[in-house]
Scaffold this active site. Structure first.
Site, PDB file in Angstrom:
ATOM      1  N   TYR A 124      42.466  37.373  42.728  1.00  0.00           N
ATOM      2  CA  TYR A 124      43.197  38.277  42.583  1.00  0.00           C
ATOM      3  C   TYR A 124      43.447  38.875  41.270  1.00  0.00           C
ATOM      4  CZ  TYR A 124      47.482  41.270  42.623  1.00  0.00           C
ATOM      5  OH  TYR A 124      48.441  42.353  42.824  1.00  0.00           O
TER       6      TYR A 124
ATOM      7  N   GLU B 234      49.781  39.780  36.893  1.00  0.00           N
ATOM      8  CA  GLU B 234      48.886  38.429  37.161  1.00  0.00           C
ATOM      9  C   GLU B 234      48.008  38.659  36.218  1.00  0.00           C
ATOM     10  OE1 GLU B 234      49.998  36.177  39.420  1.00  0.00           O
ATOM     11  OE2 GLU B 234      48.029  35.128  39.868  1.00  0.00           O
TER      12      GLU B 234
ATOM     13  N   SER C  71      48.399  44.946  37.499  1.00  0.00           N
ATOM     14  CA  SER C  71      49.438  43.529  37.736  1.00  0.00           C
ATOM     15  C   SER C  71      49.813  42.894  36.556  1.00  0.00           C
ATOM     16  CB  SER C  71      48.795  42.689  38.931  1.00  0.00           C
ATOM     17  OG  SER C  71      49.592  41.681  39.270  1.00  0.00           O
TER      18      SER C  71
HETATM   19  P1  NAP Z   1      51.624  45.154  50.146  1.00  0.00           P
HETATM   20  O1  NAP Z   1      52.881  45.349  50.729  1.00  0.00           O
HETATM   21  O2  NAP Z   1      50.847  43.894  50.235  1.00  0.00           O
HETATM   22  O3  NAP Z   1      50.784  46.728  50.459  1.00  0.00           O
HETATM   23  C1  NAP Z   1      49.580  46.660  50.428  1.00  0.00           C
HETATM   24  C2  NAP Z   1      48.799  47.848  51.150  1.00  0.00           C
HETATM   25  O4  NAP Z   1      47.422  47.794  50.835  1.00  0.00           O
HETATM   26  C3  NAP Z   1      49.123  47.790  52.523  1.00  0.00           C
HETATM   27  O5  NAP Z   1      49.521  49.315  52.951  1.00  0.00           O
HETATM   28  C4  NAP Z   1      47.526  47.587  53.107  1.00  0.00           C
HETATM   29  O6  NAP Z   1      47.562  48.099  54.398  1.00  0.00           O
HETATM   30  C5  NAP Z   1      46.884  48.293  52.053  1.00  0.00           C
HETATM   31  N1  NAP Z   1      45.450  47.804  51.914  1.00  0.00           N
HETATM   32  C6  NAP Z   1      45.043  46.518  52.066  1.00  0.00           C
HETATM   33  N2  NAP Z   1      43.702  46.570  52.335  1.00  0.00           N
HETATM   34  C7  NAP Z   1      43.217  47.846  52.295  1.00  0.00           C
HETATM   35  C8  NAP Z   1      41.995  48.471  52.474  1.00  0.00           C
HETATM   36  N3  NAP Z   1      40.796  47.649  52.557  1.00  0.00           N
HETATM   37  N4  NAP Z   1      41.925  50.026  52.351  1.00  0.00           N
HETATM   38  C9  NAP Z   1      43.094  50.604  52.331  1.00  0.00           C
HETATM   39  N5  NAP Z   1      44.240  49.906  52.499  1.00  0.00           N
HETATM   40  C10 NAP Z   1      44.532  48.705  52.353  1.00  0.00           C
HETATM   41  O7  NAP Z   1      51.740  45.624  48.300  1.00  0.00           O
HETATM   42  P2  NAP Z   1      52.690  46.066  47.463  1.00  0.00           P
HETATM   43  O8  NAP Z   1      53.555  44.935  47.241  1.00  0.00           O
HETATM   44  O9  NAP Z   1      53.294  47.183  48.026  1.00  0.00           O
HETATM   45  O10 NAP Z   1      51.860  46.344  46.175  1.00  0.00           O
HETATM   46  C11 NAP Z   1      51.420  47.612  45.868  1.00  0.00           C
HETATM   47  C12 NAP Z   1      50.205  47.569  45.014  1.00  0.00           C
HETATM   48  O11 NAP Z   1      50.718  47.073  43.795  1.00  0.00           O
HETATM   49  C13 NAP Z   1      49.012  46.545  45.332  1.00  0.00           C
HETATM   50  O12 NAP Z   1      48.097  46.881  44.849  1.00  0.00           O
HETATM   51  C14 NAP Z   1      49.351  45.246  44.417  1.00  0.00           C
HETATM   52  O13 NAP Z   1      48.526  44.435  44.451  1.00  0.00           O
HETATM   53  C15 NAP Z   1      49.961  46.068  43.103  1.00  0.00           C
HETATM   54  N6  NAP Z   1      51.221  45.136  42.615  1.00  0.00           N
HETATM   55  C16 NAP Z   1      52.305  44.517  43.298  1.00  0.00           C
HETATM   56  C17 NAP Z   1      53.216  43.995  42.740  1.00  0.00           C
HETATM   57  C18 NAP Z   1      54.473  43.563  43.284  1.00  0.00           C
HETATM   58  O14 NAP Z   1      55.095  42.687  42.823  1.00  0.00           O
HETATM   59  N7  NAP Z   1      54.863  43.994  44.495  1.00  0.00           N
HETATM   60  C19 NAP Z   1      53.077  43.814  41.018  1.00  0.00           C
HETATM   61  C20 NAP Z   1      51.879  44.348  40.415  1.00  0.00           C
HETATM   62  C21 NAP Z   1      50.816  44.927  41.174  1.00  0.00           C
HETATM   63  P3  NAP Z   1      47.638  47.382  55.720  1.00  0.00           P
HETATM   64  O15 NAP Z   1      49.096  47.696  56.161  1.00  0.00           O
HETATM   65  O16 NAP Z   1      46.892  48.121  56.783  1.00  0.00           O
HETATM   66  O17 NAP Z   1      47.636  45.944  55.519  1.00  0.00           O
HETATM   67  O1  G4F Z   2      56.011  35.669  45.182  1.00  0.00           O
HETATM   68  P1  G4F Z   2      54.589  35.168  44.810  1.00  0.00           P
HETATM   69  O2  G4F Z   2      53.611  34.724  46.047  1.00  0.00           O
HETATM   70  O3  G4F Z   2      53.990  36.270  43.996  1.00  0.00           O
HETATM   71  P2  G4F Z   2      52.974  36.282  42.877  1.00  0.00           P
HETATM   72  O4  G4F Z   2      52.011  35.196  43.165  1.00  0.00           O
HETATM   73  O5  G4F Z   2      53.552  36.310  41.395  1.00  0.00           O
HETATM   74  O6  G4F Z   2      52.328  37.660  43.086  1.00  0.00           O
HETATM   75  C1  G4F Z   2      52.987  38.958  43.285  1.00  0.00           C
HETATM   76  O7  G4F Z   2      53.157  39.590  42.068  1.00  0.00           O
HETATM   77  C2  G4F Z   2      51.990  39.792  41.309  1.00  0.00           C
HETATM   78  C3  G4F Z   2      52.652  40.431  39.854  1.00  0.00           C
HETATM   79  O8  G4F Z   2      52.639  39.548  38.926  1.00  0.00           O
HETATM   80  C4  G4F Z   2      51.377  40.840  42.158  1.00  0.00           C
HETATM   81  F1  G4F Z   2      50.311  41.353  41.304  1.00  0.00           F
HETATM   82  C5  G4F Z   2      51.008  40.147  43.465  1.00  0.00           C
HETATM   83  O9  G4F Z   2      50.345  41.244  44.206  1.00  0.00           O
HETATM   84  C6  G4F Z   2      52.127  39.722  44.117  1.00  0.00           C
HETATM   85  O10 G4F Z   2      52.910  40.961  44.584  1.00  0.00           O
HETATM   86  O11 G4F Z   2      54.776  33.876  43.858  1.00  0.00           O
HETATM   87  C7  G4F Z   2      55.576  33.762  42.935  1.00  0.00           C
HETATM   88  C8  G4F Z   2      55.800  32.212  42.323  1.00  0.00           C
HETATM   89  C9  G4F Z   2      54.596  31.806  42.231  1.00  0.00           C
HETATM   90  O12 G4F Z   2      54.415  31.139  41.079  1.00  0.00           O
HETATM   91  C10 G4F Z   2      54.267  30.643  43.359  1.00  0.00           C
HETATM   92  O13 G4F Z   2      53.379  29.370  43.088  1.00  0.00           O
HETATM   93  O14 G4F Z   2      56.445  31.510  43.324  1.00  0.00           O
HETATM   94  C11 G4F Z   2      55.874  30.200  43.382  1.00  0.00           C
HETATM   95  N1  G4F Z   2      56.032  29.651  44.762  1.00  0.00           N
HETATM   96  C12 G4F Z   2      56.938  28.690  44.844  1.00  0.00           C
HETATM   97  N2  G4F Z   2      56.824  28.154  46.279  1.00  0.00           N
HETATM   98  C13 G4F Z   2      55.592  30.158  45.884  1.00  0.00           C
HETATM   99  C14 G4F Z   2      56.111  29.323  46.885  1.00  0.00           C
HETATM  100  N3  G4F Z   2      55.049  31.442  46.331  1.00  0.00           N
HETATM  101  C15 G4F Z   2      54.724  31.465  47.615  1.00  0.00           C
HETATM  102  N4  G4F Z   2      54.300  32.729  47.623  1.00  0.00           N
HETATM  103  N5  G4F Z   2      55.350  30.750  48.620  1.00  0.00           N
HETATM  104  C16 G4F Z   2      56.146  29.483  48.353  1.00  0.00           C
HETATM  105  O15 G4F Z   2      56.386  28.676  49.069  1.00  0.00           O
END
Ligand code: NAP
Ligand code: G4F
Length: 331
Positions: free
Chosen positions: A150, A128, A126
């Protein structure tokens, strides 16, 4: 006749898992999803393809269940998308986050190493991890400075994956993905929180939206584009790590402005800043340079920032309208 390749996806019930499953099915893969046991199933994202995929129960917290899943399915490719992925929760539950998101990866790598080290594996790293960024834009060579439990767990997961590649020759790739969004994004993440609130306000079901830091800047892309990149990485003969990003950064305030303007409303009339949504430490700015992915994998994003906001607002307008109609039919 050639047999279909098999992919095992952890996190198949999440945003990325559901899109990746659909994409791999369209390429002719046999797709198996690893799901954890739950008293109430949370399969809404995979329900439309439920009859085309197989599910196996296992948990990233439980070594023996991972060993069994990898041995039973013996896939060609594993995509490790399972994680505790919501950053604010990682301050509330830092140890559980480290277990799921960090050590869980080692458990999966161990299962692969012991059972069949020729399985190709994708690790969901990520942006992050860059945290307090050391350079702009961020590349595969930018040092990490995570700003949340995280981010720390993901940095561990990243390096243990690189380490298993270097120690045991695993075909392991880390995709350092910047934020990617869609109508399937969880409602707690800021983009979906905004587009869902805009739809509720437009339909007269809410009158305000409470947000934290409006100045934070992110590089937001479209999730289906990003799952294509995951697959491309594993097809390349040499396992490597890649940044996946659009190269553009926008503030939360800009996202809000565009989302409200899509429905003809002025955001200032509805948005309230609320310190409950501020974080103990913030990632102020992320913007990625995906040149390596473009040059080696031929990957380019297909949806612009405005296009992303528009498609998410439209999807939430339709969804909220449906919910409203259902509620009106109740006795
Ligand atoms: P998400 O919607 O939160 O999905 C997370 C998945 O992980 C869900 O299917 C959840 O299952 C499963 N999970 C959680 N704990 C588990 C455990 N103990 N054993 C097995 N499965 C488990 O996340 P996403 O946005 O699709 O992201 C996919 C991956 O990419 C994650 O690793 C996230 O950290 C990473 N990532 C995401 C972003 C982004 O912007 N979306 C960016 C960078 C990296 P349940 O349905 O059972 O909760
Ligand atoms: O949407 P966010 O919660 O995503 P964040 O923290 O960037 O994390 C997501 O992206 C990561 C990749 O860089 C992934 F690895 C991670 O699993 C996840 O998918 O927040 C984005 C930004 C933050 O700076 C936060 O402070 O939005 C700002 N924000 C402002 N108001 C808020 C809010 N975020 C959330 N969730 N809720 C608010 O009310």
């Amino acid at each position: 006749m050639t047999t279909a390749r098999t992919a095992l996806i952890t996190g198949i019930t999440g945003q990325d898992g559901s899109y990746l499953a659909e994409y791999l099915l369209s390429l002719g893969y046999r797709v198996v999803g690893l799901v954890r046991r739950s008293a109430s199933e949370n399969y809404w994202r995979i329900n439309p393809i439920r009859h085309e995929i197989e599910l196996i129960q296992a948990d990233l917290l439980d070594q023996s269940s991972l060993d069994t899943a990898v041995r039973r399915i013996d896939p060609d490719e594993i995509y490790n998308l399972g994680a505790q992925s919501f950053v604010p929760t990682s301050w509330e539950q830092p140890i559980l986050t480290a277990e799921f998101t960090g050590v869980g990866v080692t458990r999966l790598l161990e299962a692969i190493r012991k059972h069949n080290p020729s399985i190709r594996v994708y690790q969901a790293s990520s942006s992050e991890m860059f945290g307090r960024v050391r350079e702009i834009p961020q590349t595969e060579l930018t040092p990490f400075h995570p700003r949340s439990p995280y981010g720390c767990a993901k940095a561990y997961a990243h390096f243990i994956t690189v380490n298993y590649r270097e120690s045991y020759g695993l075909h392991a790739c880390c995709g350092i993905l910047f934020n990617h969004e869609s109508p399937r994004r969880g409602l707690e993440f800021v983009t979906r929180k905004i587009t869902h609130a805009v739809a509720q306000i437009k339909h007269g079901l809410a009158d305000e939206l409470r947000l934290g830091n409006l100045d934070a800047k992110r590089d937001w892309g479209y999730a289906p584009d990003y799952v294509r990149a995951m697959h491309l990485m594993l097809q390349h003969d040499e396992p490597q790590d890649y940044v996946i990003a659009t190269g553009e950064t926008h503030s939360v305030r800009e996202f809000v402005e565009v989302a409200f303007s899509e429905v003809g409303l002025a955001w200032e009339d509805y948005v309230k800043e609320d310190e409950r949504f501020l974080r103990p430490a913030e990632v102020d700015l992320l913007v990625g340079d995906a040149s390596k992915a473009r040059e080696i994998l031929g990957w380019v994003p297909s949806v612009s920032f405005r296009g992303l906001v528009k498609l998410m607002v439209e999807a939430d307008l339709a969804w909220v309208a449906k919910q409203k109609a259902k509620r009106q039919r109740l006795p």
